[in-house]
Enzyme design. Structure first.
Site, short mmCIF file in Angstrom:
data_model
loop_
_atom_site.label_atom_id
_atom_site.label_comp_id
_atom_site.label_asym_id
_atom_site.label_seq_id
_atom_site.Cartn_x
_atom_site.Cartn_y
_atom_site.Cartn_z
N LYS A 136 2.08 4.93 -13.94
CA LYS A 136 2.32 6.09 -13.08
C LYS A 136 3.57 6.81 -13.53
O LYS A 136 4.65 6.20 -13.66
CB LYS A 136 2.46 5.66 -11.61
CG LYS A 136 2.51 6.83 -10.63
CD LYS A 136 2.34 6.36 -9.20
CE LYS A 136 2.22 7.52 -8.24
NZ LYS A 136 1.96 7.07 -6.85
N MET A 154 3.03 12.32 -5.55
CA MET A 154 4.20 11.68 -6.15
C MET A 154 4.11 11.61 -7.67
O MET A 154 5.12 11.72 -8.36
CB MET A 154 4.35 10.27 -5.59
CG MET A 154 5.68 9.60 -5.91
SD MET A 154 7.07 10.41 -5.11
CE MET A 154 6.63 10.18 -3.39
N ASP A 208 0.96 4.97 4.52
CA ASP A 208 -0.08 5.90 4.06
C ASP A 208 -1.36 5.13 3.76
O ASP A 208 -2.03 5.38 2.75
CB ASP A 208 0.39 6.67 2.82
CG ASP A 208 -0.47 7.90 2.54
OD1 ASP A 208 -1.13 8.40 3.48
OD2 ASP A 208 -0.49 8.37 1.38
#
Length: 248
Positions: A98, A80, A191
Site C-alpha cells: 500500500k 488513504m 471502518d
C-alpha cells in the site's frame, strides 16, 4: 455560484475537494513516485471474477520496481492509498503493498494517519486479520507491505452470490472473533464494512484496511471532535455524532 468541476489534465478524472492540486490523487502518486520506479509500467492484464487474482501478461515484460518490490498491478484504492499486487524480490513471494495516495504531496496529518493504520494492524497477529510484513519509506514515499489474500471482499461476494443463512452466520462469527481480538489489543477499526472484509481461497474472512483505526493506548487521536470519518451506512451511533472520545 458553484465552482466548475475540475478534471485532471493527465487522465481526465474528476479532482475531488476544493484544493489547489493540479492533478488527481492517483496521478499525484504517480508523479511522487518519480525516480523510485526504475523501469516502465505494464498495465495489469485482467482481474478474475474471484476479485483480486491477476493474470500477468504473456510473455512477462519489464515491471515497475519500487525498492525491493516489483509492482505487478493495482488491487484496490481508497481515501488513504493505493494497494498493488507486488513480488518481494528478496523473499520471492507475492505481497500486497500500500502506497500513500498523495505521495510526497501529503500533509503531515495524512502521513500520520497512514502510519497509524500500518502500526495498528502490525500489532495484530490473528488468522482473521491481514498481517503486516514491513512498514517503511522509499525515496520519500511511505508504504507498508502485507499479506496478499487471493479472493474477493465480502461486498463483492454477497453481490455475486448471497450466502446461505448458515454461511452468513459463520462469516459474521469469524469477523466478530477477529474484531474482538483487535479490541483486546487496544485497536478500534472504526471502518468495518463488507468491502474491508476479504474472503480467502478457503472461504474464511480476513479483516483489512485499518485506515481509520484508533489506538486506545495512545493519548492523541487525529479525529477531532465534530469530525465524522467512516462509512455512514456502517457507523455506530456514537461515531455518527462526531465525538471520538465516546467511540469504544
Amino acid at each position: 455560484m458553484t465552482d466548475p468541476e475540475r478534471k485532471c489534465p493527465r487522465c481526465g478524472a474528476r479532482i475531488p475537494g476544493a484544493g489547489v492540486e493540479a492533478l488527481c490523487p492517483v496521478c499525484l502518486l504517480e508523479s511522487a513516485l518519480g525516480d523510485s520506479l526504475d523501469t516502465e509500467w505494464i498495465p495489469p492484464a485482467s482481474i478474475s471474477p474471484a476479485g483480486n487474482a491477476l493474470r500477468l501478461p504473456e510473455p512477462p515484460a519489464r515491471l515497475r520496481y519500487f525498492g525491493d518490490y516489483e509492482l505487478i498491478g493495482e488491487l484496490a484504492r481508497g481515501g488513504m492509498g493505493i494497494v498493488y499486487l507486488a513480488r518481494q524480490s528478496s523473499l520471492d513471494r507475492l505481497v500486497a503493498i500500500k502506497l500513500l495516495l498523495y505521495g510526497g504531496f501529503s500533509s503531515p496529518s495524512f502521513v500520520d494517519r497512514f502510519r497509524i493504520e500500518a502500526t495498528a494492524a502490525a500489532r495484530l497477529q490473528h488468522p482473521g486479520i491481514v498481517g503486516i510484513f514491513e512498514i517503511g519509506r522509499h525515496d520519500g514515499q511511505h508504504f507498508f507491505s502485507m499479506e496478499y489474500v487471493e479472493g474477493e471482499n465480502l461486498a463483492r461476494r454477497v453481490q455475486r452470490q448471497p450466502p446461505t443463512p448458515g454461511e452468513a452466520a459463520r462469516l459474521v462469527a469469524e469477523v466478530a472473533e477477529a474484531v474482538h481480538y483487535a479490541h483486546q489489543h487496544g485497536v478500534l477499526h472504526r471502518d468495518l464494512k463488507p468491502a474491508n472484509v476479504l474472503i480467502d481461497a478457503a472461504g474464511h474472512v480476513r479483516v483489512t484496511d485499518f485506515g481509520l483505526a484508533k489506538r486506545l493506548d495512545k493519548e492523541s487521536d487525529l479525529t477531532a471532535t465534530g469530525e465524522i470519518l467512516g462509512s455512514p451506512s456502517f457507523m455506530a451511533p456514537e461515531q455518527v455524532q462526531g465525538d471520538s472520545s465516546t467511540v469504544g
